[in-house]
Design an enzyme around this catalytic site. Structure first.
Site, PDB file in Angstrom:
ATOM      1  N   HIS A 120       1.102  -1.345  -0.033  1.00 53.18           N
ATOM      2  CA  HIS A 120      -0.169  -0.517  -0.041  1.00 53.18           C
ATOM      3  C   HIS A 120       0.897   1.004   0.104  1.00 53.18           C
ATOM      4  O   HIS A 120       2.210   1.331   1.157  1.00 53.18           O
ATOM      5  CB  HIS A 120      -0.588  -0.517   0.690  1.00 53.18           C
ATOM      6  N   TYR A 160      -8.851   5.078   8.365  1.00 53.76           N
ATOM      7  CA  TYR A 160      -9.152   5.452   9.642  1.00 53.76           C
ATOM      8  C   TYR A 160      -9.651   5.779   9.980  1.00 53.76           C
ATOM      9  O   TYR A 160     -10.154   7.242   9.727  1.00 53.76           O
ATOM     10  CB  TYR A 160      -6.801   6.185  10.251  1.00 53.76           C
ATOM     11  N   TYR A 186       4.517   6.188   9.870  1.00 51.54           N
ATOM     12  CA  TYR A 186       3.617   5.180   9.583  1.00 51.54           C
ATOM     13  C   TYR A 186       5.533   3.910   8.725  1.00 51.54           C
ATOM     14  O   TYR A 186       4.781   2.973   9.087  1.00 51.54           O
ATOM     15  CB  TYR A 186       2.484   5.540   8.537  1.00 51.54           C
ATOM     16  N   PRO A 211      -1.628  -0.245  19.454  1.00 52.90           N
ATOM     17  CA  PRO A 211      -1.466  -0.477  17.416  1.00 52.90           C
ATOM     18  C   PRO A 211      -2.369   0.427  16.632  1.00 52.90           C
ATOM     19  O   PRO A 211      -1.571  -0.016  15.688  1.00 52.90           O
ATOM     20  CB  PRO A 211      -3.067  -1.825  17.788  1.00 52.90           C
ATOM     21  N   LYS A 232       3.019  -0.473  14.911  1.00 56.12           N
ATOM     22  CA  LYS A 232       4.546  -0.442  15.180  1.00 56.12           C
ATOM     23  C   LYS A 232       4.897  -2.146  15.926  1.00 56.12           C
ATOM     24  O   LYS A 232       6.181  -2.181  16.029  1.00 56.12           O
ATOM     25  CB  LYS A 232       5.300   0.539  15.869  1.00 56.12           C
TER      26      LYS A 232
END
Length: 387
Positions: A72, A196, A380, A288, A292
């Site tokens: 992605h 998200y 990220y 979460p 990570k």
């Protein structure tokens, strides 16, 4: 028995460490209290940073990840009736994430270790650690393993960190006033990338495991039990939190499993105690939200494998001496990012109107500022490794 490195735990950290050390001719034995079937089926994280994917590829265990994983190049932040894409390919060129379940990583590592003749022992009950300051050893019902070093890779609730004598460990911990309800469903993803979603009803995440299996998370009260939620209630709530932008419809399907994950941050310092070296969740955990946990475990193991490899090649101990400080620099960066993402996206019950307006202003800033979006993107996808 005797070996050079005794590894407690057959999760990603322990298995990758065993694989990397064995590749350098360093004898290891891995002890795991759970069954192999349990280790290979436990649903956990599924987002691999660029450096993690590169590490697995370089270690020769990335073939299935590259064939079946989904690369992605962005994520979507959804709030206020709009979706905002954080484009990794534009903000951090050349770096992306790979969606590939942790249980699949574990399967690949178990297969590689067994193929290389590594001594993996499952369903080992009653493991205890001893001699971490002198002559380290592991004992269990009917067996004892003497070793040069013990690698504690047995997770947050394992015996390794609990074996550190009182007063030698400093623990930093934060517990969040909510949990995540994790849902695995036999349904094709409704979006091409992770979504998200922040709403007045609480946070929700749309993820995926394959072209036919999706993974969802719902912010819920911390006392929630999986049996509190029916499949119908799950889909109703997921739809309410995700169908907030024009034209988006959440596909539904059979619910395969439901679990609840506590939301907490934890760091143990240092990560080395004599001949005991902690790695992964045994030393630190993160909520979460920032994806990570698994990636930090891989980062720890890279440092530890290099340090042990140098020790056995040349007798140098400086890399072992620096192990904790080296890892903790990355750990605290990830801790901050995970806390930041969590506070940015979740609904806090004790937040007043001022707090909620501040949170919305922050979300708007991330969506509209290239600098803020770049900061999110580079954290990220994860920083590259040095050295």
């Amino acid at each position: 028995m005797r070996t050079r490195v005794g590894i407690v735990g057959a999760g990603p950290a322990g298995l990758l460490l065993a694989h990397l050390l064995a590749a350098e001719g360093i004898d290891v034995v891995v002890l795991e209290r759970r069954s192999r079937a349990h280790c290979e089926s436990r649903i956990r994280a599924g987002v691999l940073e660029q450096a993690t994917a590169d590490t697995l590829t370089a270690a020769g265990v990335g073939d299935r990840m590259r064939a079946e994983g989904h690369v992605h190049h962005g994520i979507e932040l959804r709030f206020g009736g709009e979706g905002h894409r954080i484009a990794f390919d534009e903000l951090v060129p050349g770096r992306a994430i790979t969606v590939y379940g942790q249980q699949e990583v574990v399967k690949d590592l178990i297969a590689a270790n067994l193929a290389n003749g590594v001594d993996l022992r499952f369903e080992v009950e009653g493991i205890t650690l001893g001699g971490i300051d002198g002559e380290p050893h592991l004992q269990w019902a009917g067996g004892r393993l003497d070793c040069d070093f013990i690698a504690g890779c047995d997770g947050f609730h394992g015996v390794s960190r609990a074996s550190v004598p009182a007063g030698r460990l400093t623990a930093y911990e934060k517990t969040y006033p909510f949990a995540w309800l994790g849902v695995l469903a036999a349904v094709a993803p409704s979006a091409p990338e992770l979504v998200y979603s922040a709403s007045d009803r609480g946070f929700s995440l749309h993820s995926m495991r394959s072209d036919t299996v999706s993974r969802f998370y719902l912010q819920v009260p911390p006392e929630t039990r999986p049996e509190d939620w029916s499949a119908a209630a799950i889909w109703d709530e997921l739809k309410a939190r995700h169908e907030t932008v024009p034209g988006f419809t959440l596909a539904t399907g059979p619910v395969m499993s439901v679990d609840v994950a506590a939301m907490r941050s934890f760091v143990a310092e240092p990560m080395r105690f004599g001949r005991l070296l902690l790695a992964g969740d045994a030393a630190h955990i993160v909520p979460p939200t920032g994806a990570k946990g698994l990636n930090l475990a891989v980062a720890d193991v890279r440092v530890l494998a290099r340090a042990l490899g140098e020790y056995y090649r040349s007798g140098r101990e400086d890399l072992l001496d620096a192990y904790s400080a080296t890892c903790l620099e990355r750990v605290w960066r990830a801790q901050h990012f995970s806390w930041w993402m969590t506070t940015l996206l979740h609904r806090f019950a004790d937040a007043d109107a001022y707090d909620r307006r501040l949170q919305r202003a922050h979300l708007d800033y991330v969506a509209r500022s290239r600098a803020q979006a770049t900061a999110l993107a580079e954290n990220y996808v994860g920083p590259p490794y040095e050295g």
